[in-house]
Design a protein around this motif. Sequence first.
Motif, PDB file in Angstrom:
ATOM      1  N   HIS A   1       0.862  -1.183   0.000  1.00 33.84           N
ATOM      2  CA  HIS A   1       0.000   0.000   0.000  1.00 33.84           C
ATOM      3  C   HIS A   1       0.888   1.219   0.000  1.00 33.84           C
ATOM      4  N   THR A   2       0.403   2.279  -0.603  1.00 37.40           N
ATOM      5  CA  THR A   2       1.186   3.497  -0.577  1.00 37.40           C
ATOM      6  C   THR A   2       0.600   4.441   0.462  1.00 37.40           C
ATOM      7  N   VAL A   3       1.402   4.725   1.482  1.00 40.49           N
ATOM      8  CA  VAL A   3       0.968   5.635   2.536  1.00 40.49           C
ATOM      9  C   VAL A   3       1.958   6.785   2.582  1.00 40.49           C
ATOM     10  N   LEU A   4       1.450   8.005   2.525  1.00 39.46           N
ATOM     11  CA  LEU A   4       2.297   9.206   2.580  1.00 39.46           C
ATOM     12  C   LEU A   4       3.412   9.144   1.538  1.00 39.46           C
ATOM     13  N   GLY A   5       3.077   8.603   0.384  1.00 48.57           N
ATOM     14  CA  GLY A   5       4.055   8.571  -0.697  1.00 48.57           C
ATOM     15  C   GLY A   5       5.091   7.481  -0.557  1.00 48.57           C
ATOM     16  N   VAL A   6       4.985   6.661   0.516  1.00 45.87           N
ATOM     17  CA  VAL A   6       5.942   5.573   0.681  1.00 45.87           C
ATOM     18  C   VAL A   6       5.206   4.267   0.462  1.00 45.87           C
ATOM     19  N   GLU A   7       5.792   3.406  -0.328  1.00 41.91           N
ATOM     20  CA  GLU A   7       5.142   2.127  -0.542  1.00 41.91           C
ATOM     21  C   GLU A   7       5.503   1.184   0.598  1.00 41.91           C
ATOM     22  N   LEU A   8       4.473   0.730   1.311  1.00 44.23           N
ATOM     23  CA  LEU A   8       4.690  -0.199   2.416  1.00 44.23           C
ATOM     24  C   LEU A   8       4.373  -1.597   1.928  1.00 44.23           C
ATOM     25  N   GLY A   9       5.353  -2.456   1.941  1.00 43.83           N
ATOM     26  CA  GLY A   9       5.159  -3.816   1.467  1.00 43.83           C
ATOM     27  C   GLY A   9       4.518  -4.686   2.526  1.00 43.83           C
ATOM     28  N   ARG A  10       4.403  -5.974   2.206  1.00 44.17           N
ATOM     29  CA  ARG A  10       3.747  -6.915   3.111  1.00 44.17           C
ATOM     30  C   ARG A  10       4.369  -6.889   4.505  1.00 44.17           C
TER      31      ARG A  10
END
Lengths: 596, 297
Positions: free
Chosen positions: A407-416
Amino acid sequence: MTTTTQQTATGTPRQTPGLLPLPSAAAGLTTAAGAVLTFASTFLAWTWTAEFPGDLTVTGYPGGLQLLTLTGALLTLLFTLAGRGLRGLGWLTPGGKNSPVLLLALGTFAVTWYTIIAIAVELGGLANLEPGGWVALVTSLITLIGALGLPGDIPADTDNASPWTRFVQSLKAPTPEKAAPLPSWAEILIIAISFGLGLFVFTYGIDTEYAELFIGFLLLVGFGATAIARAGLNHRLSALTATHKNVTVTAAFVAAFAFPFTQSNDAYATIGANILIFATVALGLNVVVGLAGLLDLGYVAFLGVGAYTAALLSGSPSSTIGITLPFWAAVLAGAAASLIFGVVIGAPTLRLHGDYLAIVTLGFGEIFRIGMQNMDGSSGPDITNGPNGIPNIPDLELFGFNLGEPHTVLGVELGRFSNYYLLMLLFTIIVVTVFRRSDQSRIGRAWVAIREDETAARAMGINAFRLKLLAFALGATLAGMAGTVQAHVTFTVTPAQYKFVEAVPPNSAFLLAAVILGGMGTVSGPLIGAALLYLIPAKLQFMSDYQLLLFGIALILLMRFRPEGLIADRRKQLEFHETGQLDTPKGDIGLSKAGA
Amino acid sequence: MNTMTNNTATTTPVLHAAGVTMRFGGLTAVRNVELTVNSGEIVGLIGPNGAGKTTFFNCLTGLYIPTEGTVSYKGAVLPHKSHLVTQAGIARTFQNIRLFANMTVLENVLVGRHTRTKEGLWSALLRSPGFKKAERESEERAMELLEFTGLAAKRDHLARNLPYGEQRKLEIARALASEPGLLLLDEPTAGMNPQETRTTQDLVFAIRDQGIAVLVIEHDMRFIFNLCDRVAVLVQGEKLVEGTSEVVQGDERVVAAYLGTPYEGAPGADEVAEVEDAEAHSTPGTSGSSGTEGENQ
């Protein structure tokens, strides 16, 4: 020992000369000049080929291990200047003036020489060094020689001590005086900056891409952290954190929360998530071992109970139970199952003491593992699929948010793994809160009293058996809770994950080691211990054959030289080092409670 | 002191040990001991080493389950569980100091408050207002006790770092924290200098004045005869005499128990005569010393 503290407190002018017979001023100058030159040398090429990782071939652009040398040299210079009384830097050295310099010079020297030797060994000979490498060797040595000439911070007891005693003496430093009060926004800012720095260092360690860099990192952090402690900055910081407890706790969790946002690569987030699981379980064990003093060698079984419960209820196609529960219910079920398991084991065994309890818990831990292995339909009821375990545990979906997908949160992609890291952090917060609150209560005091002297505790009206059972059950519940998340993080739950000892943490032996290495009875101790115990094997894959050997040696050395662990419970520190009246509270720093 | 005995003789019994016998295998450590402690009374328990005094104490406090006999506190028979005995209202100290060495002085006393507070794990985890109030009250009460024993200034010291005499005092403060009706002191002045013994003596009187009955084991005869309204003598597990200090000091069997009796027809009648001579001398000596203590009072 009290006398030495008093002497320095009253500012006795007498100083011990440094290890090398240099005039104090010359020694300082040599150190500073050496540090500047070492700093400069990192801008030169150290080797001719980019085969050595980190590309140390570019002139004018330090990279890889050179950056560590650069940092070390810079810190050495800063602390040297601060120790020489340069205006505006005095706050750096409220405690020791010269011992931090010596430690940093040692650290810089160690990193530099390690790098050069690693180049020579890996590329086959000193011929692979560029002149820059030789310059770095010499300048870091000069820095060290200068630092060894600096006078000691604490006067030695005898004048004719052996060189080794004098060396050890010169590493010691006085505890700083109470700091002048700062405006509270400034204090909070300092706490925030400290945690920011801590996060940076931790992230750097996790993100090291090759083993050489990680070893260099460990060397520099080891010496650097000791130097900062000797300079008295730790003492100052803990005084600040004591006044702003809530700010500190918030800052710690904000820093922990920020970690996945610094990760571009999900592979490193895996390490983060696993460290967090390991650390949380270690903290749960700390309730049992650190507070109540019950040596539990089968603790990982409770993690297993939680994990198996969650796996069976997760809706995995391999689950033998056709029930799928939402995650929150699975967490409660896992914690409850673990609680029941804990009480069932604890009720008969907690009447035993010390060694006997350790052996019985060790036995129960193995019974759990072998029991899970045998419930495969042929040796016993078909519940756990035996050694194959329960694979294909589906990813969690919380509030329509699938933790398995990026998911992309605050422009950062957070992986599993970042997602699971954040979920696990929630559980860590719960466990930390439970630990702190139970520690600082009537129940916690009763636990510590039982640990100290069970007969006296019972004579004080403490129902020792009930309270021990409570500690055991609480520890089991916390581990079971962590297990429910672990099942989802690892996709598969197998009996082999819950051995007494193996090379990969968490297992019972490593959990106990994390608690003891970090510091029994503290919150931050097991967290740091677990981080180190997970990171070191994960980063140094090349020595995996010798991992348990090295682990054993490290434990022996630590227990010999720092039995109270890295983060010392105030009680433990006083217990292992006969420090006389050092526990006299200084000023109004609220020290009525132990534990960091 | 005699007047005091007369006053308290009419008051109710706090502790009543009836026919307490303790056997360890073939060894009878305590045999059929009867003992009553009345409210507001200080009772001493003396006897030579190995007479079974501490064993008797352990029977009273539930650390040992007596083979025969019962112990009752204010009329109710006590259960054989150490913590329940404390809850009922009997607190004790130990012959060899058993403080929680790595807890602070204040924490030690707070542990003593355990039975008088109720806050459980949930209350601690949720930090309810009730929890905070109880913690505050406990701390206040503990500080009062530290003031009482003169340890208030050392509240944040580790118990292990206290000097010997203060460790003994802390043990007493910790025992008092459980708000007992009866305090059992096991050799409270062992290893103390005369000055510290005097302070302890004053402390015990102050405790008695708070309405707490005291049963004390001691080897220091001067201390015991000075302090106690009644003294019981235990020899080889049996109660030999019980009475005021004068009665006990005048009893030949007590003297014999401490100094030894020659057996009938022993060779060397000269030595026997010598010993008897010494006994004859020692008796007035002891009473003489108790006389000086009377002046000290």
